[in-house]
Design an enzyme around this catalytic site. Structure first.
Site, PDB file in Angstrom:
ATOM      1  N   GLY A  47      47.705   0.881  32.084  1.00 12.33           N
ATOM      2  CA  GLY A  47      48.203   0.935  33.454  1.00 12.33           C
ATOM      3  C   GLY A  47      47.043   1.162  34.401  1.00 12.33           C
ATOM      4  O   GLY A  47      45.938   1.540  33.969  1.00 12.33           O
ATOM      5  N   GLN A  52      42.629   3.838  41.916  1.00 11.97           N
ATOM      6  CA  GLN A  52      41.555   3.821  40.918  1.00 11.97           C
ATOM      7  C   GLN A  52      40.501   2.754  41.213  1.00 11.97           C
ATOM      8  O   GLN A  52      39.400   2.821  40.668  1.00 11.97           O
ATOM      9  CB  GLN A  52      42.125   3.600  39.513  1.00 11.97           C
ATOM     10  CG  GLN A  52      42.936   4.793  39.003  1.00 11.97           C
ATOM     11  CD  GLN A  52      43.438   4.549  37.604  1.00 11.97           C
ATOM     12  OE1 GLN A  52      44.468   3.933  37.414  1.00 11.97           O
ATOM     13  NE2 GLN A  52      42.695   5.006  36.609  1.00 11.97           N
ATOM     14  N   CYS A 100      42.800   8.003  30.410  1.00 10.37           N
ATOM     15  CA  CYS A 100      42.825   7.433  31.759  1.00 10.37           C
ATOM     16  C   CYS A 100      41.516   6.693  31.965  1.00 10.37           C
ATOM     17  O   CYS A 100      40.444   7.217  31.615  1.00 10.37           O
ATOM     18  CB  CYS A 100      42.980   8.551  32.789  1.00 10.37           C
ATOM     19  SG  CYS A 100      42.989   7.975  34.495  1.00 10.37           S
ATOM     20  N   LEU A 101      41.596   5.522  32.546  1.00  7.54           N
ATOM     21  CA  LEU A 101      40.380   4.743  32.788  1.00  7.54           C
ATOM     22  C   LEU A 101      39.447   5.454  33.769  1.00  7.54           C
ATOM     23  O   LEU A 101      38.255   5.145  33.812  1.00  7.54           O
ATOM     24  CB  LEU A 101      40.746   3.348  33.308  1.00  7.54           C
ATOM     25  CG  LEU A 101      41.564   2.486  32.325  1.00  7.54           C
ATOM     26  CD1 LEU A 101      41.983   1.192  32.990  1.00  7.54           C
ATOM     27  CD2 LEU A 101      40.796   2.230  31.044  1.00  7.54           C
ATOM     28  N   HIS A 142      52.338   8.841  34.642  1.00  8.49           N
ATOM     29  CA  HIS A 142      50.876   8.933  34.750  1.00  8.49           C
ATOM     30  C   HIS A 142      50.379   8.130  35.956  1.00  8.49           C
ATOM     31  O   HIS A 142      49.577   8.633  36.765  1.00  8.49           O
ATOM     32  CB  HIS A 142      50.245   8.419  33.447  1.00  8.49           C
ATOM     33  CG  HIS A 142      48.757   8.385  33.447  1.00  8.49           C
ATOM     34  ND1 HIS A 142      47.990   9.174  32.621  1.00  8.49           N
ATOM     35  CD2 HIS A 142      47.864   7.651  34.187  1.00  8.49           C
ATOM     36  CE1 HIS A 142      46.703   8.926  32.859  1.00  8.49           C
ATOM     37  NE2 HIS A 142      46.604   8.012  33.802  1.00  8.49           N
ATOM     38  N   GLU A 143      50.865   6.884  36.076  1.00  6.93           N
ATOM     39  CA  GLU A 143      50.397   6.044  37.194  1.00  6.93           C
ATOM     40  C   GLU A 143      50.914   6.567  38.530  1.00  6.93           C
ATOM     41  O   GLU A 143      50.198   6.534  39.536  1.00  6.93           O
ATOM     42  CB  GLU A 143      50.815   4.587  36.989  1.00  6.93           C
ATOM     43  CG  GLU A 143      50.270   3.937  35.729  1.00  6.93           C
ATOM     44  CD  GLU A 143      48.772   4.115  35.527  1.00  6.93           C
ATOM     45  OE1 GLU A 143      48.034   4.180  36.523  1.00  6.93           O
ATOM     46  OE2 GLU A 143      48.347   4.205  34.358  1.00  6.93           O
ATOM     47  N   HIS A 146      48.761   9.170  40.050  1.00  8.30           N
ATOM     48  CA  HIS A 146      47.558   8.681  40.743  1.00  8.30           C
ATOM     49  C   HIS A 146      47.820   8.453  42.233  1.00  8.30           C
ATOM     50  O   HIS A 146      46.915   8.613  43.059  1.00  8.30           O
ATOM     51  CB  HIS A 146      47.087   7.351  40.141  1.00  8.30           C
ATOM     52  CG  HIS A 146      46.260   7.491  38.897  1.00  8.30           C
ATOM     53  ND1 HIS A 146      45.028   8.081  38.897  1.00  8.30           N
ATOM     54  CD2 HIS A 146      46.485   7.082  37.618  1.00  8.30           C
ATOM     55  CE1 HIS A 146      44.512   8.037  37.669  1.00  8.30           C
ATOM     56  NE2 HIS A 146      45.384   7.434  36.867  1.00  8.30           N
TER      57      HIS A 146
HETATM   58 NI    NI Z   1      45.036   7.052  34.823  1.00  9.97          NI
END
Ligand code: NI
Length: 175
Positions: A47, A52, A100-101, A142-143, A146
């Site tokens: 995701g 991000q 997480c990226l 999670h997304e 953000h």
């Molecule tokens: Ni993330």
């Protein structure tokens, strides 16, 4: 379409509350979503949220088929959500290892709601409304975090269950 740099934890833009998207079905929104998919695919992510890549708008994407980062994860439909909202259907916590990226190389054990109902719009303005359980519900939460400037380390309850993936695996904590 382009792969965009992914901001990493410490960048203050990841801590901002993102703004709603005013207009759907615009070239700018389609271009943003295309860049997000290119960026997520290049990084093998499950995701990605617009902040991000430094765009402080309430846009998220996710989707999991076979993903080398999540070998045991169930499939999640490929989804674009603009201006998402959700309500909790089952608040029973379900805990799992998240990555997480924006926190590369690390994993943490995070509690999430077991089931939610989310709604939002795709880029064209179609309403999307779904009940999500399990990994699908986790990825959404999670997304969504953000978009409010929250990163998964904020939600870790046991600090010993957070660290670099290699070290956690060597210690037998994370498999
Ligand atoms: Ni993330």
């Amino acid at each position: 379409m382009a792969i965009r740099p992914i901001l990493r934890i410490g960048d203050p833009r990841l801590r901002e509350v993102s703004a709603p998207v005013d207009s759907l079905d615009t070239p700018e929104l389609y271009a943003l979503v295309d860049d997000m998919f290119d960026t997520m695919a290049a990084a093998d992510g499950a995701g990605l949220a617009a902040p991000q890549i430094g765009v402080l708008k309430r846009v998220m994407i996710f989707g999991v088929e076979a993903n080398p980062r999540y070998p045991d994860a169930e499939a999640v439909p490929t989804t674009v959500l603009v201006n998402p909202e959700f309500e909790v259907v089952d608040a029973t916590p379900t805990s799992g290892w998240e990555g997480c990226l924006s926190v590369p190389g690390m994993r943490g054990y995070v509690p999430r709601h077991s089931a939610i109902r989310y709604r939002g719009f795709d880029a064209s303005g179609e309403v999307i409304e779904r009940e999500a359980h399990g990994f699908h519900a986790v990825v959404f939460q999670h997304e969504f975090d953000h978009l409010d400037g929250i990163l998964y380390p904020d939600r870790i309850e046991d600090p010993t269950r957070f660290g670099f993936e290699v070290e956690l695996a060597e210690a037998g904590v994370f498999e």
